[in-house]
Design a protein around this motif. Sequence first.
Motif, mmCIF file in Angstrom:
data_model
loop_
_atom_site.group_PDB
_atom_site.id
_atom_site.type_symbol
_atom_site.label_atom_id
_atom_site.label_comp_id
_atom_site.label_asym_id
_atom_site.label_seq_id
_atom_site.Cartn_x
_atom_site.Cartn_y
_atom_site.Cartn_z
ATOM 1 N N ALA A 208 -5.236 6.012 -2.484
ATOM 2 C CA ALA A 208 -5.908 5.886 -1.190
ATOM 3 C C ALA A 208 -5.066 5.032 -0.247
ATOM 4 O O ALA A 208 -4.451 4.047 -0.648
ATOM 5 N N GLY A 209 -5.054 5.421 1.014
ATOM 6 C CA GLY A 209 -4.301 4.681 2.013
ATOM 7 C C GLY A 209 -5.200 3.884 2.927
ATOM 8 O O GLY A 209 -6.418 3.847 2.758
ATOM 9 N N GLY B 281 -9.506 -4.267 -2.664
ATOM 10 C CA GLY B 281 -9.741 -5.191 -1.568
ATOM 11 C C GLY B 281 -9.523 -4.577 -0.206
ATOM 12 O O GLY B 281 -9.413 -5.281 0.794
ATOM 13 N N GLY B 282 -9.437 -3.249 -0.173
ATOM 14 C CA GLY B 282 -9.143 -2.534 1.071
ATOM 15 C C GLY B 282 -7.670 -2.195 1.102
ATOM 16 O O GLY B 282 -6.853 -3.086 1.345
ATOM 17 N N TRP C 94 -3.545 10.314 2.112
ATOM 18 C CA TRP C 94 -3.413 10.627 3.542
ATOM 19 C C TRP C 94 -2.370 9.680 4.116
ATOM 20 O O TRP C 94 -2.133 8.602 3.558
ATOM 21 N N PRO C 95 -1.728 10.048 5.192
ATOM 22 C CA PRO C 95 -0.665 9.204 5.738
ATOM 23 C C PRO C 95 -1.177 7.841 6.205
ATOM 24 O O PRO C 95 -2.301 7.719 6.700
ATOM 25 N N GLU C 96 -0.318 6.862 6.048
ATOM 26 C CA GLU C 96 -0.649 5.520 6.525
ATOM 27 C C GLU C 96 -0.555 5.443 8.041
ATOM 28 O O GLU C 96 -1.298 4.708 8.690
ATOM 29 N N ARG C 97 0.323 6.244 8.604
ATOM 30 C CA ARG C 97 0.568 6.174 10.047
ATOM 31 C C ARG C 97 -0.531 6.898 10.839
ATOM 32 O O ARG C 97 -1.362 7.622 10.276
#
Length: 345
Positions: free
Chosen positions: A88-89, A99-100, A132-135
Amino acid sequence: MEYRQLGNSDLTVSAICLGTMTFGEQNDEKEAHAQLDWALAHGINFIDTAEMYPVPPRAETYGETERIIGNWLKRQDRSKVVLATKAAGPARSLNWIRGGPKAFDEANLQAAIDGSLKRLQTDYIDLYQLHWPERNQPMFGEWRFDPKKERPFTPLMKQLEALAKLVEAGKVRYVGVSNEHPWGVMTFVQLAQQFGLPRIVSIQNAFSLLNRTFEGGLAEVCWRESVSLLAYSPLAFGHLTGKYLKDPNASGRLTRFPNFGQRYTKPNVRPAVEAYAALAEAWGMSPATLALSWCYHHPLVTSTIIGATSLAQLEANVRAWETKLTDEQLSAIDAVHLRYTNPAP
């Protein structure tokens, strides 16, 4: 069952992949194991999951899907199963996950893979994907890029270097992306080639009669660079079964989790579904069989990810593989697509 090479890897995967996002939410462990047993017995060797699952994600069920699969996997011949999971991103409200998840940097990816390996009770993951992309980019129903949403993100070079360490450690065999766009795929490929880093072998994106956006820029990039498409949501959250045409309150994920299917609330979804359902009726098949067969045998698709909430539903979905659409039928489908182009991107 047909088997296909995943990208330029040495993995051979079934043309149908068992998706598991219902395990731990709509399916208990006994039901999940029954689906896994049936799938393996009928030639499906490819299992896809994610640390975030089940869906919709909740703190109370976080990691339950991987745990359920792990209890099944420990009884199997590990070499016979191609196991995929996802990290997960950031940019979503998932504060209960590590922790997110803040980034796809080395620390986050190391923590993510170690958690998945423990829950799955295995020493390695065959295909490890960035969920999914971080950007900033349009995803999950967003239909255009918005520069105003731009935010800092881990450079893709750093993301690949972090993934490389997982491969070097033997925790991951191959890497892939999900919910990506052409810029991301091409950049990952070029960086891998230039600096000797792991090359992405797959992209897991939504692909259905209601969302054929992959056929644009991504199709050429992935075909030329040998990046396999793993198509998810081939039934468009149940819409393409036609059941919501007859009863908008029919039992399903759409009615059970109404806030999770917002990409299907756009205006042309219903008329498009009606048109595809009419074709299916004229051809003497169910709308679901039409939608699945189209995706299963699409020349751009390496494997189609299907999920089910019952064994009977899983069996019916897999039987759709036996249906092959004619060129005339495919042309009629394309005509509907040109009338209602990508109503649920």
